[in-house]
Design an enzyme around this catalytic site. Structure first.
Site, PDB file in Angstrom:
ATOM      1  N   ASN A   1      26.741  55.311   3.788  1.00  0.00           N
ATOM      2  CA  ASN A   1      26.983  53.922   3.380  1.00  0.00           C
ATOM      3  C   ASN A   1      27.027  53.038   4.630  1.00  0.00           C
ATOM      4  OD1 ASN A   1      28.090  51.480   2.598  1.00  0.00           O
ATOM      5  ND2 ASN A   1      29.697  52.377   1.323  1.00  0.00           N
TER       6      ASN A   1
ATOM      7  N   HIS B   1      23.193  49.000  -3.671  1.00  0.00           N
ATOM      8  CA  HIS B   1      23.992  49.349  -2.486  1.00  0.00           C
ATOM      9  C   HIS B   1      24.119  50.868  -2.409  1.00  0.00           C
ATOM     10  CE1 HIS B   1      26.896  49.622   0.556  1.00  0.00           C
ATOM     11  NE2 HIS B   1      27.964  49.729  -0.225  1.00  0.00           N
TER      12      HIS B   1
ATOM     13  N   CYS C   1      30.378  44.897   1.665  1.00  0.00           N
ATOM     14  CA  CYS C   1      29.084  45.568   1.476  1.00  0.00           C
ATOM     15  C   CYS C   1      28.095  44.707   0.692  1.00  0.00           C
ATOM     16  CB  CYS C   1      29.285  46.912   0.788  1.00  0.00           C
ATOM     17  SG  CYS C   1      30.297  48.016   1.765  1.00  0.00           S
TER      18      CYS C   1
HETATM   19  N1  COA Z   1      35.733  67.282   1.722  1.00  0.00           N
HETATM   20  C1  COA Z   1      36.372  68.151   0.920  1.00  0.00           C
HETATM   21  N2  COA Z   1      37.283  67.771   0.029  1.00  0.00           N
HETATM   22  C2  COA Z   1      37.571  66.454  -0.063  1.00  0.00           C
HETATM   23  C3  COA Z   1      36.948  65.498   0.753  1.00  0.00           C
HETATM   24  C4  COA Z   1      36.005  65.968   1.669  1.00  0.00           C
HETATM   25  N3  COA Z   1      35.315  65.139   2.493  1.00  0.00           N
HETATM   26  N4  COA Z   1      37.441  64.270   0.446  1.00  0.00           N
HETATM   27  C5  COA Z   1      38.337  64.458  -0.532  1.00  0.00           C
HETATM   28  N5  COA Z   1      38.439  65.767  -0.843  1.00  0.00           N
HETATM   29  C6  COA Z   1      39.268  66.411  -1.838  1.00  0.00           C
HETATM   30  C7  COA Z   1      40.482  65.615  -2.212  1.00  0.00           C
HETATM   31  O1  COA Z   1      41.511  65.824  -1.284  1.00  0.00           O
HETATM   32  C8  COA Z   1      40.797  66.157  -3.581  1.00  0.00           C
HETATM   33  O2  COA Z   1      41.464  67.384  -3.427  1.00  0.00           O
HETATM   34  P1  COA Z   1      42.658  67.805  -4.438  1.00  0.00           P
HETATM   35  O3  COA Z   1      41.998  67.891  -5.774  1.00  0.00           O
HETATM   36  O4  COA Z   1      43.103  69.100  -3.879  1.00  0.00           O
HETATM   37  O5  COA Z   1      43.663  66.684  -4.341  1.00  0.00           O
HETATM   38  C9  COA Z   1      39.431  66.476  -4.172  1.00  0.00           C
HETATM   39  O6  COA Z   1      38.534  66.543  -3.059  1.00  0.00           O
HETATM   40  C10 COA Z   1      38.925  65.432  -5.155  1.00  0.00           C
HETATM   41  O7  COA Z   1      39.111  64.166  -4.581  1.00  0.00           O
HETATM   42  P2  COA Z   1      38.691  62.865  -5.349  1.00  0.00           P
HETATM   43  O8  COA Z   1      39.021  61.670  -4.492  1.00  0.00           O
HETATM   44  O9  COA Z   1      39.207  62.852  -6.715  1.00  0.00           O
HETATM   45  O10 COA Z   1      37.094  63.086  -5.393  1.00  0.00           O
HETATM   46  P3  COA Z   1      36.004  62.220  -6.072  1.00  0.00           P
HETATM   47  O11 COA Z   1      35.172  63.062  -6.942  1.00  0.00           O
HETATM   48  O12 COA Z   1      36.528  60.930  -6.651  1.00  0.00           O
HETATM   49  O13 COA Z   1      35.075  61.815  -4.828  1.00  0.00           O
HETATM   50  C11 COA Z   1      34.663  59.944  -3.350  1.00  0.00           C
HETATM   51  C12 COA Z   1      35.641  61.051  -3.767  1.00  0.00           C
HETATM   52  C13 COA Z   1      35.336  59.113  -2.255  1.00  0.00           C
HETATM   53  C14 COA Z   1      33.388  60.572  -2.843  1.00  0.00           C
HETATM   54  C15 COA Z   1      34.328  59.062  -4.590  1.00  0.00           C
HETATM   55  O14 COA Z   1      35.515  58.716  -5.268  1.00  0.00           O
HETATM   56  C16 COA Z   1      33.612  57.775  -4.194  1.00  0.00           C
HETATM   57  O15 COA Z   1      32.498  57.815  -3.688  1.00  0.00           O
HETATM   58  N6  COA Z   1      34.214  56.619  -4.458  1.00  0.00           N
HETATM   59  C17 COA Z   1      33.583  55.358  -4.088  1.00  0.00           C
HETATM   60  C18 COA Z   1      33.729  55.116  -2.606  1.00  0.00           C
HETATM   61  C19 COA Z   1      32.879  53.974  -2.133  1.00  0.00           C
HETATM   62  O16 COA Z   1      31.775  53.796  -2.573  1.00  0.00           O
HETATM   63  N7  COA Z   1      33.417  53.188  -1.189  1.00  0.00           N
HETATM   64  C20 COA Z   1      32.714  52.111  -0.582  1.00  0.00           C
HETATM   65  C21 COA Z   1      32.637  50.948  -1.472  1.00  0.00           C
HETATM   66  S1  COA Z   1      31.664  49.690  -0.720  1.00  0.00           S
END
Ligand code: COA
Length: 321
Positions: free
Chosen positions: A272, A242, A108
């Protein structure tokens, strides 16, 4: 080196969070609250090459240059249908350019990597008018049964034309290995000697860890560039970050203690789009007349690896027809 042309192109197909909730165990409120994304554009009837070509033509038009004036084409792309030839080589044919080209994979952060490389080419006189195209289809990396990754991405392309001139002041690129935290594996052919059969693995991502690394890395890059150039956050007119997650952008903004207006976003509409994201944002802001002559811009991106790329530049207004 300065930017003299910008362009971007997005797929026609708009996919809203509600549409995803039709086949994934997710909801508009979860996606919006956790990421800021409301919809994304996904390739369906067009191809990535067409999108890249469209963005490149718009950038060329705004620069006032013809395809034959370009003496280097750098393409930022993580993966597309062809492993070889490069997307850049394929684009040469449709654009009518005849110059050296290669693809780089800076994840990215690829657009900033491409700009840094173009800056070096221009400084050494190796090239004078460089077309940079960042074209990405991350939607094809994801398992569309996996709600934790597929809701995050969108497809898109951006292009910039750069040449000699006062513009870019400084770059900072970094890299450190964290393969297990985020990867997408494509299978290769088996040879009589190397019989390890590898399967394609759709995008695997530890979201929370990526979030932490992204904020820390971006803050480090921005702080370093500010300090190295004797600037404070107040001296920056726009931070083009980004577009991975609205909460990541917000954490960086809060760290810098600066107003929201300095952090324009379009992640709401596009998700993204990997290395295309900053370029699409820059093109939109420039065409809307929001980037003014002499504005100081900070770009900062991070991506799988992990790699980061940040840059400071002075903007020169571009005229669009
Ligand atoms: N819809 C509903 N629930 C979801 C979900 C979705 N699309 N995706 C994950 N969940 C659930 C998980 O299963 C988890 O459930 P549980 O508590 O029962 O286990 C809960 O939501 C929390 O998941 P978690 O991964 O801890 O959430 P988070 O607050 O960290 O948000 C992201 C997840 C991916 C949005 C966040 O971590 C993020 O944006 N990270 C960076 C990703 C990124 O930028 N990647 C590209 C880099 S270039």
């Amino acid at each position: 080196m300065k930017i003299i042309g910008t362009g971007s192109a997005l797929p026609q197909k708009v996919v809203t969070n509600d549409m995803l909730a039709g086949f994934l165990d997710t909801s508009d409120s979860w996606i919006t609250t956790r990421t800021g994304i409301r919809s994304r554009r996904l390739l369906s009837t067009e191809t990535l090459r067409e999108l890249a070509n469209d963005a490149a033509l718009k950038a060329l038009e705004s620069s006032g240059l013809r395809p034959e004036d370009i003496d280097y084409l750098i393409c930022s792309n993580v993966a597309n249908t062809y492993v070889s030839p490069s997307l850049g080589s394929i684009l040469l044919g449709s654009l009518g350019c005849c110059c050296p080209t290669f693809d780089l994979n800076g994840a990215c952060a690829g657009l900033v990597y491409a700009l840094d490389m173009a800056d070096a080419f221009i400084k050494t006189g190796k090239a004078h008018r460089i077309l940079i195209v960042a074209a990405e289809q991350p939607s094809r990396f994801c398992d569309w049964h996996d709600r934790s990754t597929s809701v995050l991405f969108g497809d898109g392309a951006a292009a910039l034309v750069v040449t000699e001139g006062e513009g870019f002041m400084d770059f900072r690129l970094t890299g450190e290995n964290h393969t297990d935290v985020m990867y997408y594996k494509r299978s290769l052919e088996v040879t009589p000697y190397d019989r390890v059969e590898e399967k394609t693995t759709p995008l695997v991502m530890e979201g929370r860890e990526v979030f932490r690394i992204a904020v820390e890395a971006s803050v480090r890059d921005v702080d370093t560039l500010l300090e190295r150039n004797g600037l404070t956050g107040n001296d920056i007119d726009f931070f083009l970050l980004h577009q991975a997650n609205m909460r990541i952008i917000e954490c960086i903004r809060v760290h810098l203690d600066l107003p929201r207006e300095k952090f324009p976003t379009n992640i709401q509409n596009y998700g993204n789009t990997s290395s295309a994201s900053i370029g699409i944002l820059m093109d939109e802001l420039s065409r809307e007349g929001k980037l003014k002559d002499g504005d100081t811009i900070m770009m900062s991106a991070f991506g799988g690896g992990f790699v980061t790329g940040a840059a400071i530049l002075k903007w020169s207004e571009i005229k669009y027809n």
